[in-house]
Design a protein around this motif. Structure first.
Motif, PDB file in Angstrom:
ATOM      1  N   SER A   2      -1.273  -7.586  14.573  1.00 53.89           N
ATOM      2  CA  SER A   2      -2.892  -7.178  15.486  1.00 53.89           C
ATOM      3  C   SER A   2      -2.988  -5.943  15.723  1.00 53.89           C
ATOM      4  O   SER A   2      -1.771  -5.177  15.805  1.00 53.89           O
ATOM      5  N   GLN A   3      -4.137  -5.413  16.068  1.00 54.31           N
ATOM      6  CA  GLN A   3      -4.373  -4.100  16.443  1.00 54.31           C
ATOM      7  C   GLN A   3      -3.498  -3.863  17.968  1.00 54.31           C
ATOM      8  O   GLN A   3      -3.001  -2.949  18.042  1.00 54.31           O
ATOM      9  N   TYR A  79       8.402   5.141  12.515  1.00 55.34           N
ATOM     10  CA  TYR A  79       7.894   6.581  13.041  1.00 55.34           C
ATOM     11  C   TYR A  79       6.493   6.458  13.066  1.00 55.34           C
ATOM     12  O   TYR A  79       5.919   5.702  12.426  1.00 55.34           O
ATOM     13  N   ALA A  80       5.819   7.376  13.608  1.00 52.51           N
ATOM     14  CA  ALA A  80       4.480   7.519  13.634  1.00 52.51           C
ATOM     15  C   ALA A  80       4.043   8.881  12.974  1.00 52.51           C
ATOM     16  O   ALA A  80       4.439   9.812  13.282  1.00 52.51           O
ATOM     17  N   GLU A  81       2.808   8.756  12.207  1.00 49.62           N
ATOM     18  CA  GLU A  81       2.244   9.872  11.830  1.00 49.62           C
ATOM     19  C   GLU A  81       0.857  10.077  12.592  1.00 49.62           C
ATOM     20  O   GLU A  81       0.018   9.119  12.543  1.00 49.62           O
ATOM     21  N   ILE A  82       0.883  10.904  13.344  1.00 54.14           N
ATOM     22  CA  ILE A  82      -0.423  11.128  14.295  1.00 54.14           C
ATOM     23  C   ILE A  82      -1.227  12.370  13.977  1.00 54.14           C
ATOM     24  O   ILE A  82      -0.791  13.531  14.157  1.00 54.14           O
ATOM     25  N   ALA A  83      -2.367  12.357  13.636  1.00 56.30           N
ATOM     26  CA  ALA A  83      -3.291  13.504  13.344  1.00 56.30           C
ATOM     27  C   ALA A  83      -4.146  13.381  14.705  1.00 56.30           C
ATOM     28  O   ALA A  83      -4.574  12.396  15.235  1.00 56.30           O
ATOM     29  N   GLY A  84      -4.583  14.819  15.060  1.00 61.31           N
ATOM     30  CA  GLY A  84      -5.320  14.927  16.293  1.00 61.31           C
ATOM     31  C   GLY A  84      -5.833  16.276  16.594  1.00 61.31           C
ATOM     32  O   GLY A  84      -5.477  17.333  15.760  1.00 61.31           O
ATOM     33  N   TYR A 127       1.542   3.906  11.664  1.00 60.79           N
ATOM     34  CA  TYR A 127       2.767   3.503  12.110  1.00 60.79           C
ATOM     35  C   TYR A 127       3.834   3.034  10.756  1.00 60.79           C
ATOM     36  O   TYR A 127       3.049   2.378  10.038  1.00 60.79           O
ATOM     37  N   MET A 128       4.833   3.757  10.792  1.00 59.36           N
ATOM     38  CA  MET A 128       5.360   3.686   9.460  1.00 59.36           C
ATOM     39  C   MET A 128       6.870   3.157   9.534  1.00 59.36           C
ATOM     40  O   MET A 128       7.493   3.402  10.436  1.00 59.36           O
ATOM     41  N   ALA A 136       0.632   0.848   8.614  1.00 62.74           N
ATOM     42  CA  ALA A 136      -0.246   0.305   9.490  1.00 62.74           C
ATOM     43  C   ALA A 136      -1.192   1.181  10.136  1.00 62.74           C
ATOM     44  O   ALA A 136      -0.286   2.213  11.125  1.00 62.74           O
ATOM     45  N   GLU A 137      -2.341   1.179  10.075  1.00 62.38           N
ATOM     46  CA  GLU A 137      -3.132   2.276  10.789  1.00 62.38           C
ATOM     47  C   GLU A 137      -3.801   1.485  12.195  1.00 62.38           C
ATOM     48  O   GLU A 137      -4.384   0.538  12.090  1.00 62.38           O
TER      49      GLU A 137
END
Length: 140
Positions: A2-3, A79-84, A127-128, A136-137
């Motif tokens: 879930s989110q 790990y996480a890929e975060i664009a911002g 999330y990778m 998962a986005e």
């Protein structure tokens, strides 16, 4: 997943991992460096000097990309890929909250006039590397 579960996994990762890469745009090309990150919820913060290239780059183009969480031997770490979007702030209350004596390697104390905080508001988080459940986005 879930989110809400995904959000909790990202928050746990941000709590456990403090070092990641920050990519800015310099002359239409990515420019990446390691940074130490703090967070409040999903908002990320990292101290820097307003006299750095990254400060200039962010003022020209606030779009940034962060990789955080990969710390093992190269196989299987999540790990996480975060664009911002990033903005520089000299908010004294925020600097006081984030200040650590370890920062004295780069600054003349928390009153250093060059000390600013990059505040990064995520526009997307992936999330990778958790097997078939990822990528998962996270919906923001």
């Amino acid at each position: 997943m879930s989110q809400e579960e995904l959000k909790q996994k990202v928050l746990n990762l941000l709590e456990e991992q403090k070092v990641g890469t920050l990519a800015t745009v310099e002359q239409d090309k990515p420019h990446t460096r390691y940074m130490t990150f703090f967070h409040e919820g999903l908002t990320l913060y990292t101290p820097t000097s307003k006299e750095t290239h990254k400060a200039e780059e962010i003022e020209k183009n606030p779009n940034v990309h962060i990789l955080i969480g990969y710390s093992g031997e190269g196989f299987g770490d999540t790990y996480a890929e975060i664009a911002g979007t990033a903005a520089l702030t000299d908010d004294r209350e925020l600097i006081d909250r984030l200040w650590s004596d370890e920062m004295e390697k780069w600054f003349k104390g928390k009153e250093d006039p060059n000390l600013v905080i990059l505040k990064i508001e995520p526009t997307s988080i992936r999330y990778m590397n958790e097997g078939s459940r990822t990528p998962a986005e996270l919906s923001l």
